[in-house]
Structure formats: C-alpha cells, structure tokens
Design a protein around this motif. Structure first.
Motif, PDB file in Angstrom:
ATOM      1  N   ILE A  88      16.380 -17.079   5.619  1.00  0.00           N
ATOM      2  CA  ILE A  88      16.181 -15.626   5.675  1.00  0.00           C
ATOM      3  C   ILE A  88      17.536 -14.908   5.595  1.00  0.00           C
ATOM      4  CG2 ILE A  88      15.348 -13.695   7.072  1.00  0.00           C
ATOM      5  CD1 ILE A  88      13.124 -15.452   5.919  1.00  0.00           C
ATOM      6  N   GLY A  89      17.630 -13.977   4.652  1.00  0.00           N
ATOM      7  CA  GLY A  89      18.869 -13.218   4.481  1.00  0.00           C
ATOM      8  C   GLY A  89      18.783 -11.793   4.973  1.00  0.00           C
ATOM      9  N   TRP A 105      17.092 -15.365   1.414  1.00  0.00           N
ATOM     10  CA  TRP A 105      18.399 -15.584   0.781  1.00  0.00           C
ATOM     11  C   TRP A 105      18.347 -16.793  -0.147  1.00  0.00           C
ATOM     12  CZ3 TRP A 105      22.101 -19.144  -0.140  1.00  0.00           C
ATOM     13  CH2 TRP A 105      23.328 -18.659  -0.627  1.00  0.00           C
ATOM     14  N   GLY A 106      17.650 -17.848   0.284  1.00  0.00           N
ATOM     15  CA  GLY A 106      17.623 -19.045  -0.535  1.00  0.00           C
ATOM     16  C   GLY A 106      16.662 -20.085   0.011  1.00  0.00           C
ATOM     17  N   TYR A 107      16.669 -21.236  -0.645  1.00  0.00           N
ATOM     18  CA  TYR A 107      15.744 -22.329  -0.318  1.00  0.00           C
ATOM     19  C   TYR A 107      16.485 -23.661  -0.279  1.00  0.00           C
ATOM     20  CZ  TYR A 107      12.288 -18.829  -1.742  1.00  0.00           C
ATOM     21  OH  TYR A 107      11.544 -17.680  -1.848  1.00  0.00           O
ATOM     22  N   PRO A 193      18.652 -12.256   9.836  1.00  0.00           N
ATOM     23  CA  PRO A 193      19.489 -13.058   8.941  1.00  0.00           C
ATOM     24  C   PRO A 193      19.990 -14.312   9.661  1.00  0.00           C
ATOM     25  CG  PRO A 193      20.086 -10.745   8.788  1.00  0.00           C
ATOM     26  CD  PRO A 193      19.132 -10.865   9.941  1.00  0.00           C
ATOM     27  N   GLY A 194      19.899 -15.433   8.985  1.00  0.00           N
ATOM     28  CA  GLY A 194      20.301 -16.695   9.585  1.00  0.00           C
ATOM     29  C   GLY A 194      19.139 -17.545  10.055  1.00  0.00           C
ATOM     30  N   ASP A 195      17.931 -16.980  10.092  1.00  0.00           N
ATOM     31  CA  ASP A 195      16.760 -17.763  10.475  1.00  0.00           C
ATOM     32  C   ASP A 195      16.375 -18.720   9.350  1.00  0.00           C
ATOM     33  OD1 ASP A 195      16.555 -16.507  12.919  1.00  0.00           O
ATOM     34  OD2 ASP A 195      15.028 -15.072  12.265  1.00  0.00           O
TER      35      ASP A 195
END
Length: 229
Positions: A88-89, A105-107, A193-195
């Motif tokens: 999560i971003g 944010w990404g995978y 963010p960071g999760d």
C-alpha cells in the motif's frame, strides 16, 4: 536530546525493482484467509459462505533478499502458502473497490509460513491464531514491483520446494479480488503507506523440513526464494 527511553526499533524494509533501487518500509502486515476456493475446501471450509477475514503478522516477520528462514520453535508441522503481496502506497479508510487499486504502490510474491499444528489447536479451542501465523520470520517476501503494468486479477502463481511443484493456481482463482479485499480491509482499519497485504493461497499447502529450498513465482510480478534452516 531524544526523549526515548530505549533506542527506537528499526523499520523493516523490502527491496523494490523501482528505478534507483529504493526499498519499501513495512508498517504492518495483513493477511486474508482462505481466498482461493480449492484451498478453502482443502482446509475443510465452504468458500461460498465466507466473507473475507483477516489476521496479521508483525512487520519484522518479513524475510527479504533471499535470506534463509529459521525453522520456528514450538511446532512439528511448518507449512507453506505462496501468495500475492500488495504494498500500500496511499492510505485510506472505507475505500471503494473502484478506487482501491489506486492505493497500491506495488506487488510482490510472498510465502505465509504457518505453524499448522498450533493453528489446528487454536481452532479447536476457539483461540486466536497469533502464535500460529505471526511468529518471527514467518513472511518471506520477494522484491516489490511497481504497480504500473501489473494486472493483479490474473497470472499463474506457483511454489516449488526443492524443485518439486507443490502449489499451482492463478490469481484469477481468488474468491475476493485484490480491489475487493483492500476495500473490505479498509472498513476495519485505516490503511496507511507501508502496509502489506497477503492475499491468500492456492491449494497444495504442505509440510516443510530443515534444508528445504522454496521458490515462489507469479507471472508478471516476480519471485521469492528462501531456504529453511
């Protein structure tokens, strides 16, 4: 002068494939249970009757950079579960499914390691799963790929142990899509963010022994590797 009475804990990070090679700081790790129909049946449940449910791992459960994973104490049945990991971003609460992927944010590819014997006993007694799921080094995670260009709704997902195929499925087999899972989780907690969110595993989970080498992969996302020591 710092007013902390002990040194602040370091923040775990996961490598990324972004330009410049930056790393993703991990705040929390959420996991969704039984999100593939075949795995739900494998565990003795009816996937048509269950809404998504969640459990957590500590941030420092991540194992990164292809490092070895220590065999945990207090178990005689360590099992593997290969999963798509969502990073999560952008945070938010009560996120609508149509907007959910904009928060990603990404995978990455991850492995949810489970003390299955402790989990079975916790289920029998109606107790939490914390010690079965949230133990040290219980979440090997590969490099995070930026979300642009990744389709989290389809793609082969598999896990090999010592070169032997153990798990094989497709992201399209998920009962609840990534967008739906993010939206549902955000009803319970405000995402930040960071999760990280581990999104469930196909069937074929199995027992691990010391010395086993695990290789997980998802088409279009990447891979993860670790050795149990």
């Amino acid at each position: 002068m710092s007013d902390l009475v002990i040194p602040a804990p370091s923040t775990p990070t996961v490598p990324t494939t972004s330009a410049g090679g930056g790393r993703f700081p991990v705040r929390r790790v959420f996991c969704v249970g039984r999100n593939y129909a075949a795995h739900a049946r494998e565990m003795g449940h009816d996937p048509d009757r269950e809404p998504p449910f969640f459990f957590t791992k500590p941030a420092d459960a991540v194992v990164v950079d292809d490092a070895d994973t220590p065999y945990p104490s207090m178990t005689e049945r360590l099992e593997h579960e290969v999963e798509l990991v969502v990073a999560i971003g952008t945070g938010g609460a009560d996120i609508h499914p149509d907007d959910a992927l904009a928060h990603v944010w990404g995978y990455a590819v991850g492995i949810d390691l489970t003390r299955r014997d402790l989990q079975a006993e916790a289920k029998r007694l109606g107790r939490p799963w914390d010690t079965a799921k949230g133990f040290d080094a219980s979440a090997p995670v590969g490099a995070i790929v930026p979300a642009a260009g990744v389709d989290p709704t389809s793609g082969a997902i598999d896990l090999r142990v010592n070169g032997e195929l153990r798990q094989s499925g497709d992201l399209g087999d998920q009962i609840w899509s990534v967008a739906e899972t993010i939206a549902e989780l955000s009803r319970f907690v405000a995402l930040a963010p960071g999760d990280l969110l581990m999104t469930g595993t196909p069937d074929g989970v199995g027992v691990l022994e010391r010395g086993d080498v695990l290789d997980g992969s998802i088409a279009g996302v990447g891979s993860v590797r670790t050795r149990v020591v």
